[in-house]
Scaffold this active site. Structure first.
Site, PDB file in Angstrom:
ATOM      1  N   HIS A   1     -12.104 -44.740  -8.718  1.00  0.00           N
ATOM      2  CA  HIS A   1     -11.726 -45.448  -9.950  1.00  0.00           C
ATOM      3  C   HIS A   1     -12.255 -46.875  -9.985  1.00  0.00           C
ATOM      4  O   HIS A   1     -12.361 -47.473 -11.052  1.00  0.00           O
ATOM      5  CB  HIS A   1     -10.201 -45.424 -10.127  1.00  0.00           C
ATOM      6  CG  HIS A   1      -9.689 -44.106 -10.611  1.00  0.00           C
ATOM      7  ND1 HIS A   1      -8.531 -43.963 -11.330  1.00  0.00           N
ATOM      8  CD2 HIS A   1     -10.198 -42.857 -10.487  1.00  0.00           C
ATOM      9  CE1 HIS A   1      -8.337 -42.681 -11.625  1.00  0.00           C
ATOM     10  NE2 HIS A   1      -9.328 -41.985 -11.112  1.00  0.00           N
TER      11      HIS A   1
ATOM     12  N   ARG B   1      -9.264 -42.107  -3.873  1.00  0.00           N
ATOM     13  CA  ARG B   1      -9.261 -42.147  -5.342  1.00  0.00           C
ATOM     14  C   ARG B   1      -9.425 -43.576  -5.871  1.00  0.00           C
ATOM     15  O   ARG B   1     -10.082 -43.786  -6.902  1.00  0.00           O
ATOM     16  CB  ARG B   1      -7.967 -41.526  -5.874  1.00  0.00           C
ATOM     17  CG  ARG B   1      -7.956 -41.408  -7.394  1.00  0.00           C
ATOM     18  CD  ARG B   1      -6.842 -40.483  -7.848  1.00  0.00           C
ATOM     19  NE  ARG B   1      -6.845 -40.306  -9.291  1.00  0.00           N
ATOM     20  CZ  ARG B   1      -5.818 -40.616 -10.080  1.00  0.00           C
ATOM     21  NH1 ARG B   1      -4.713 -41.136  -9.559  1.00  0.00           N
ATOM     22  NH2 ARG B   1      -5.899 -40.412 -11.369  1.00  0.00           N
TER      23      ARG B   1
ATOM     24  N   ASN C   1      -5.025 -44.920 -14.712  1.00  0.00           N
ATOM     25  CA  ASN C   1      -4.488 -45.553 -13.505  1.00  0.00           C
ATOM     26  C   ASN C   1      -2.977 -45.730 -13.508  1.00  0.00           C
ATOM     27  O   ASN C   1      -2.332 -45.649 -12.455  1.00  0.00           O
ATOM     28  CB  ASN C   1      -5.120 -46.949 -13.325  1.00  0.00           C
ATOM     29  CG  ASN C   1      -6.606 -46.880 -13.033  1.00  0.00           C
ATOM     30  OD1 ASN C   1      -7.086 -45.859 -12.529  1.00  0.00           O
ATOM     31  ND2 ASN C   1      -7.341 -47.940 -13.345  1.00  0.00           N
TER      32      ASN C   1
HETATM   33  C1  HEM Z   1     -14.454 -34.811 -11.933  1.00  0.00           C
HETATM   34  C2  HEM Z   1     -13.624 -35.533 -12.620  1.00  0.00           C
HETATM   35  C3  HEM Z   1     -12.247 -35.902 -12.108  1.00  0.00           C
HETATM   36  C4  HEM Z   1     -11.104 -35.784 -12.799  1.00  0.00           C
HETATM   37  C5  HEM Z   1     -10.944 -35.300 -14.239  1.00  0.00           C
HETATM   38  C6  HEM Z   1     -10.039 -36.202 -11.925  1.00  0.00           C
HETATM   39  C7  HEM Z   1      -8.696 -36.263 -12.275  1.00  0.00           C
HETATM   40  C8  HEM Z   1      -7.666 -36.476 -11.398  1.00  0.00           C
HETATM   41  C9  HEM Z   1      -6.279 -36.430 -11.744  1.00  0.00           C
HETATM   42  C10 HEM Z   1      -5.713 -36.191 -13.145  1.00  0.00           C
HETATM   43  C11 HEM Z   1      -5.560 -36.630 -10.612  1.00  0.00           C
HETATM   44  C12 HEM Z   1      -4.041 -36.657 -10.483  1.00  0.00           C
HETATM   45  C13 HEM Z   1      -3.524 -38.008 -10.927  1.00  0.00           C
HETATM   46  C14 HEM Z   1      -2.041 -37.987 -11.256  1.00  0.00           C
HETATM   47  O1  HEM Z   1      -1.550 -36.933 -11.640  1.00  0.00           O
HETATM   48  O2  HEM Z   1      -1.397 -39.048 -11.130  1.00  0.00           O
HETATM   49  C15 HEM Z   1      -6.494 -36.831  -9.545  1.00  0.00           C
HETATM   50  C16 HEM Z   1      -6.158 -37.053  -8.234  1.00  0.00           C
HETATM   51  C17 HEM Z   1      -7.070 -37.333  -7.242  1.00  0.00           C
HETATM   52  N1  HEM Z   1      -8.432 -37.506  -7.414  1.00  0.00           N
HETATM   53 FE1  HEM Z   1      -9.494 -36.965  -9.035  1.00  0.00          FE
HETATM   54  N2  HEM Z   1     -10.565 -36.552 -10.712  1.00  0.00           N
HETATM   55  C18 HEM Z   1     -11.918 -36.390 -10.777  1.00  0.00           C
HETATM   56  C19 HEM Z   1     -12.831 -36.690  -9.781  1.00  0.00           C
HETATM   57  C20 HEM Z   1     -12.489 -37.271  -8.581  1.00  0.00           C
HETATM   58  C21 HEM Z   1     -13.430 -37.859  -7.658  1.00  0.00           C
HETATM   59  C22 HEM Z   1     -14.929 -37.984  -7.913  1.00  0.00           C
HETATM   60  C23 HEM Z   1     -12.706 -38.285  -6.582  1.00  0.00           C
HETATM   61  C24 HEM Z   1     -13.172 -38.995  -5.332  1.00  0.00           C
HETATM   62  C25 HEM Z   1     -14.433 -39.214  -5.011  1.00  0.00           C
HETATM   63  C26 HEM Z   1     -11.320 -37.938  -6.828  1.00  0.00           C
HETATM   64  C27 HEM Z   1     -10.293 -38.126  -5.956  1.00  0.00           C
HETATM   65  C28 HEM Z   1      -8.969 -37.810  -6.209  1.00  0.00           C
HETATM   66  C29 HEM Z   1      -7.940 -37.792  -5.184  1.00  0.00           C
HETATM   67  C30 HEM Z   1      -8.160 -37.981  -3.701  1.00  0.00           C
HETATM   68  C31 HEM Z   1      -6.728 -37.511  -5.852  1.00  0.00           C
HETATM   69  C32 HEM Z   1      -5.326 -37.454  -5.221  1.00  0.00           C
HETATM   70  C33 HEM Z   1      -4.763 -38.885  -5.159  1.00  0.00           C
HETATM   71  C34 HEM Z   1      -3.396 -39.017  -4.551  1.00  0.00           C
HETATM   72  O3  HEM Z   1      -2.795 -38.047  -4.081  1.00  0.00           O
HETATM   73  O4  HEM Z   1      -2.885 -40.167  -4.559  1.00  0.00           O
HETATM   74  N3  HEM Z   1     -11.235 -37.356  -8.059  1.00  0.00           N
HETATM   75  N4  HEM Z   1      -7.787 -36.736 -10.042  1.00  0.00           N
END
Ligand code: HEM
Ligand SMILES: *[C@@H]1O[C@H](CO)[C@@H](O)[C@H](O)[C@H]1NC(C)=O
Ligand SMILES: *[C@@H]1O[C@H](CO)[C@@H](O)[C@H](O)[C@H]1NC(C)=O
Length: 321
Positions: free
Chosen positions: A66, A62, A94
């Site tokens: 970002h 992630r 973030n």
């Molecule tokens: C399509 C639009 C996307 C949205 C709206 C989105 C949104 C989010 C949100 C809200 C979270 C949880 C954050 C939290 O609650 O603190 C998250 C987690 C995550 N996102 Fe996305 N995301 C998107 C695309 C992506 C992409 C393109 C990737 C990687 C190439 C990605 C990788 C991840 C990963 C691996 C997590 C888990 C992180 C952790 O457990 O520390 N996301 N995302």
């Protein structure tokens, strides 16, 4: 005369190819001579971090997303705030959310020991993301390298460039298009949510207020650890993929088909719209998910890199040299 004209036309075409492509200088063998042990060094540091905490693989992946979506893959997300400098760490998408900075420090220290002053923090993130995906059971790909690190960061751009989880499908598609990524890339890259966790504050409205396209027993189960009142339990975690949040697999897509996407934005990919068929295809064909994901990661890594004499090779990822 005719051959003279075609010769110079060819020349102009070649020059255009070199200047016209934003990523012309990135290459998979960039550190081949200057840091031959780069890949082994990063892989063993990532392996040891994931052995301590499996979620770290998701967190590193992630961070790269970002980083790349905010003025390109330039390590800007890694810069700490100071009294005179505001970076991206406290930006809305973030703050209290992205993690893994200590692990990036550990990887960078190991790389600095092997090849001092050679490898950028932006490239460290790119390699660490690939290694994380591989270690958790996902596809591999050859990482293009040669990015340099930014000497600036932008909180405003971080607020505005990363799509929020409240986005609908059209907003997701146009956000990704604005970064040079297709609708197919959007679906494939969203498959990253096969690993990792989200905080209650980001899925509360979905599990309490959505009725369409939401499995009721799934919503009830998620409500048990996410109070309805904003401000209480905001940071309580739930897995983005309810079955296997530390395995890189197709369960994220299976969940979408079963109306068990955790984020509003996740379920938008399977909501009767243009991306439904891509989601269904991935549930039937893990191999095509893996190969589309790998291609899309390479494309994401190509977003606006600093190359040549732009930027710098940061010694410490948290501050400019
Ligand atoms: C399509 C639009 C996307 C949205 C709206 C989105 C949104 C989010 C949100 C809200 C979270 C949880 C954050 C939290 O609650 O603190 C998250 C987690 C995550 N996102 Fe996305 N995301 C998107 C695309 C992506 C992409 C393109 C990737 C990687 C190439 C990605 C990788 C991840 C990963 C691996 C997590 C888990 C992180 C952790 O457990 O520390 N996301 N995302
Ligand atoms: C970015 O968003 C955060 C949190 O909503 C806000 O405090 C900050 O002022 C915003 N920064 C800019 C430069 O717009
Ligand atoms: C659900 O919607 C109602 C009405 O718009 C609103 O007052 C309430 O805060 C929402 N609840 C959640 C958890 O989003």
């Amino acid at each position: 005369m005719a051959s003279l004209i075609s010769f110079s036309t060819l020349n102009i075409f070649v020059v255009f190819l070199i200047i016209g492509s934003t990523s012309a200088q990135l290459s998979t063998n960039f550190y081949c001579y200057s840091c031959p042990n780069l890949f082994d060094t990063v892989k063993s540091a990532v392996q040891s971090a994931i052995s301590k905490e499996a979620r770290m693989g998701a967190s590193l992946l992630r961070l790269f997303f970002h980083d790349c979506f905010v003025n390109g893959c330039d390590g800007s997300i890694l810069l700490d705030d100071t009294s005179t400098f505001t970076g991206e760490k406290r930006a809305a998408p973030n703050f209290n959310s992205v993690r893994g900075f200590e692990v990036v420090d550990d990887i960078k220290s190991a790389v600095e020991k092997a090849c001092p002053g050679v490898v950028s923090c932006a490239d460290v993130l790119a390699v660490a993301s690939r290694d994380s995906v591989v270690i958790l059971g996902g596809p591999s790909w050859d990482v293009k390298l040669g990015r340099r690190d930014a000497r600036t960061a932008s909180q405003a751009a971080a607020n505005n460039s990363i799509p929020p989880p409240t986005s609908n499908l059209n907003a997701l598609i146009s956000n990704f298009n604005a970064h040079g990524l297709s609708t197919k890339d959007l679906v494939a890259l969203s498959g990253s949510h096969t690993i990792g966790q989200a905080r209650c504050t980001n899925f509360r409205a979905r599990i309490y207020n959505e009725t369409n396209n939401l499995d009721r027993s799934f919503a009830r189960a998620r409500q048990s650890n996410c109070p309805s009142v904003s401000g209480s339990g905001d940071n309580n975690l739930a897995p983005l993929d309810l079955q296997t949040p530390t395995n890189f697999d197709i369960n994220y897509f299976n969940n979408l088909v079963n109306r068990r996407g955790l984020l509003h934005s996740d379920q938008q990919l399977y909501n009767g719209g243009s991306t439904d068929s891509a989601v269904t295809d991935y549930t039937n064909n893990p191999g095509s998910f893996f190969s589309d994901f790998a291609s899309a990661m390479i494309k994401m890594g190509d977003i606006k890199p600093l190359t040549g004499s732009n930027g710098e090779i940061r010694k410490n990822c948290r501050r400019i040299n």
